[in-house]
Design an enzyme around this catalytic site. Structure first.
Site, PDB file in Angstrom:
ATOM      1  N   ASP A 162      -3.077   4.350  15.977  1.00  0.00           N
ATOM      2  CA  ASP A 162      -3.822   3.121  16.278  1.00  0.00           C
ATOM      3  C   ASP A 162      -3.059   2.251  17.272  1.00  0.00           C
ATOM      4  O   ASP A 162      -3.655   1.675  18.195  1.00  0.00           O
ATOM      5  CB  ASP A 162      -4.085   2.327  14.994  1.00  0.00           C
ATOM      6  CG  ASP A 162      -5.207   2.945  14.173  1.00  0.00           C
ATOM      7  OD1 ASP A 162      -5.873   3.876  14.658  1.00  0.00           O
ATOM      8  OD2 ASP A 162      -5.406   2.490  13.024  1.00  0.00           O
ATOM      9  N   ASP A 214       0.746   2.179  11.998  1.00  0.00           N
ATOM     10  CA  ASP A 214      -0.068   3.354  12.328  1.00  0.00           C
ATOM     11  C   ASP A 214       0.163   3.714  13.794  1.00  0.00           C
ATOM     12  O   ASP A 214      -0.301   3.019  14.701  1.00  0.00           O
ATOM     13  CB  ASP A 214      -1.546   3.036  12.061  1.00  0.00           C
ATOM     14  CG  ASP A 214      -2.401   4.291  12.178  1.00  0.00           C
ATOM     15  OD1 ASP A 214      -2.279   5.009  13.201  1.00  0.00           O
ATOM     16  OD2 ASP A 214      -3.172   4.573  11.252  1.00  0.00           O
ATOM     17  N   THR A 232      -6.178  11.283  -0.167  1.00  0.00           N
ATOM     18  CA  THR A 232      -5.322  12.363  -0.702  1.00  0.00           C
ATOM     19  C   THR A 232      -4.042  12.540   0.114  1.00  0.00           C
ATOM     20  O   THR A 232      -3.106  13.199  -0.342  1.00  0.00           O
ATOM     21  CB  THR A 232      -6.068  13.707  -0.689  1.00  0.00           C
ATOM     22  OG1 THR A 232      -6.323  14.055   0.689  1.00  0.00           O
ATOM     23  CG2 THR A 232      -7.394  13.619  -1.419  1.00  0.00           C
ATOM     24  N   ARG A 290      -4.801  12.989   8.593  1.00  0.00           N
ATOM     25  CA  ARG A 290      -4.588  12.857   7.152  1.00  0.00           C
ATOM     26  C   ARG A 290      -5.823  12.241   6.517  1.00  0.00           C
ATOM     27  O   ARG A 290      -6.387  11.284   7.046  1.00  0.00           O
ATOM     28  CB  ARG A 290      -3.423  11.902   6.862  1.00  0.00           C
ATOM     29  CG  ARG A 290      -2.097  12.381   7.266  1.00  0.00           C
ATOM     30  CD  ARG A 290      -0.983  11.610   6.604  1.00  0.00           C
ATOM     31  NE  ARG A 290      -1.075  10.151   6.638  1.00  0.00           N
ATOM     32  CZ  ARG A 290      -0.209   9.347   6.046  1.00  0.00           C
ATOM     33  NH1 ARG A 290       0.805   9.869   5.355  1.00  0.00           N
ATOM     34  NH2 ARG A 290      -0.319   8.048   6.118  1.00  0.00           N
TER      35      ARG A 290
HETATM   36  C1  PRP Z   1      -0.276  10.276  11.488  1.00  0.00           C
HETATM   37  C2  PRP Z   1       0.935  10.600  12.331  1.00  0.00           C
HETATM   38  C3  PRP Z   1       1.348  11.953  11.861  1.00  0.00           C
HETATM   39  C4  PRP Z   1       0.907  11.949  10.410  1.00  0.00           C
HETATM   40  C5  PRP Z   1       2.121  11.836   9.547  1.00  0.00           C
HETATM   41  O1  PRP Z   1      -1.402  10.895  11.974  1.00  0.00           O
HETATM   42  O2  PRP Z   1       0.630  10.553  13.694  1.00  0.00           O
HETATM   43  O3  PRP Z   1       0.744  13.023  12.539  1.00  0.00           O
HETATM   44  O4  PRP Z   1       0.091  10.788  10.221  1.00  0.00           O
HETATM   45  O5  PRP Z   1       1.796  11.792   8.210  1.00  0.00           O
HETATM   46  P1  PRP Z   1       2.179  12.955   7.209  1.00  0.00           P
HETATM   47  O6  PRP Z   1       3.588  13.343   7.488  1.00  0.00           O
HETATM   48  O7  PRP Z   1       1.982  12.317   5.867  1.00  0.00           O
HETATM   49  O8  PRP Z   1       1.230  14.105   7.434  1.00  0.00           O
HETATM   50  P2  PRP Z   1      -2.884  10.501  11.484  1.00  0.00           P
HETATM   51  O9  PRP Z   1      -3.348  11.475  10.460  1.00  0.00           O
HETATM   52  O10 PRP Z   1      -2.922   9.056  11.120  1.00  0.00           O
HETATM   53  O11 PRP Z   1      -3.732  10.775  12.781  1.00  0.00           O
HETATM   54  P3  PRP Z   1      -3.654  10.071  14.234  1.00  0.00           P
HETATM   55  O12 PRP Z   1      -2.362  10.516  14.876  1.00  0.00           O
HETATM   56  O13 PRP Z   1      -4.858  10.623  14.910  1.00  0.00           O
HETATM   57  O14 PRP Z   1      -3.724   8.583  14.038  1.00  0.00           O
HETATM   58  N1  URA Z   2       1.156   7.859   9.978  1.00  0.00           N
HETATM   59  C1  URA Z   2       1.455   6.745  10.696  1.00  0.00           C
HETATM   60  O1  URA Z   2       0.923   6.546  11.790  1.00  0.00           O
HETATM   61  N2  URA Z   2       2.330   5.864  10.181  1.00  0.00           N
HETATM   62  C2  URA Z   2       2.929   6.056   9.006  1.00  0.00           C
HETATM   63  O2  URA Z   2       3.736   5.207   8.590  1.00  0.00           O
HETATM   64  C3  URA Z   2       2.605   7.208   8.270  1.00  0.00           C
HETATM   65  C4  URA Z   2       1.733   8.099   8.788  1.00  0.00           C
END
Ligand code: PRP
Ligand code: URA
Length: 216
Positions: free
Chosen positions: A211, A208, A113, A109
């Site tokens: 993370d 997160d 945005t 994400r």
């Molecule tokens: C996080 C999570 C989901 C997404 C959800 O990923 O693991 O895939 O956000 O958010 P959304 O429903 O608003 O799209 P992130 O983009 O943080 O990447 P990561 O898993 O690499 O940390």
């Molecule tokens: N992605 C995450 O990892 N946590 C949230 O709460 C939303 C998106």
């Protein structure tokens, strides 16, 4: 026939326990990963109940012939973890689906945005008819990431009614978005939370997920 998104929140003490461990901000990374593995295992168990294809035959026990039910080896089973955080649920899912093909898809994400963009796509160009797809993504927040993946799957011939998403926490916004465009989909999640904060994080959520899984 009109379809409505099906969202299951299995009421199982192990799912509640590991969700609580994952939510706790004092849980260290190693234990957080264990919690996600366990949630992947138990949510996959629930999601595969009426989804895994079976075939009927007969076996000979030491005493008598007996009707037998096996997992049908002819029907393709696929797991798609959404990187990064979807990897945290993969071990648990794979423990139950050891013969599934794993196709990795990386989506991230944009922090301002909140739009998801794809940086890795290992999906084949086409999936055979009847392919069952289990998607792992712990957080369904805006729903943008999972929506992007579903579009990629449908473009490759996957029937949305054969897709199951295994998530840990879902926000109403994600369920609304996914339900509007993929009403035949089923989602298995440990919790549906209140909503999103102004940075797109699920509240109360678990923070997160990527993370916390990878210690970044
Ligand atoms: C996080 C999570 C989901 C997404 C959800 O990923 O693991 O895939 O956000 O958010 P959304 O429903 O608003 O799209 P992130 O983009 O943080 O990447 P990561 O898993 O690499 O940390
Ligand atoms: N992605 C995450 O990892 N946590 C949230 O709460 C939303 C998106």
């Amino acid at each position: 026939m009109s379809l409505t998104l099906r969202v299951y929140v299995p009421s199982h003490p192990l799912i509640k326990h590991w969700l609580s461990v994952a939510r706790d901000e004092s849980t260290p990374t190693v234990l957080f990963r264990s919690a996600m593995t366990e949630l992947g295992r138990w949510l996959t168990y629930e999601a595969t109940r009426d989804w895994l294809p079976t075939t009927e035959s007969e076996v000979q026990t030491p005493l008598a012939p007996c009707p037998a039910t096996f997992i049908d080896p002819e029907v393709p089973i696929v797991v798609v973890p959404i990187l990064r955080a979807g990897l945290a649920l993969l071990d648990g899912a794979q423990a139950l689906l050891p013969l599934a093909s794993i196709y990795h898809v990386g989506l991230v994400r944009n922090e301002e945005t909140l739009e998801a963009s794809c940086y890795l796509n290992k999906l084949p160009e086409q999936m055979p008819p009847g392919t069952r797809v289990l998607v792992t993504d712990p957080m369904l927040a805006t729903g943008g990431s999972s929506h992007s993946l579903l579009k990629l799957l449908v473009e490759r011939g996957v029937d949305p009614s054969l897709i199951r998403i295994v998530a840990v926490v879902a926000a109403p916004q994600a369920l609304q978005l996914l339900g509007a465009d993929f009403p035949a989909l089923s989602i298995f999640t440990a919790a549906i939370d209140e909503g999103l904060n102004d940075r797109g994080y699920i509240v109360p959520g678990l923070g997160d997920a990527g993370d916390r899984t990878f210690g970044t």
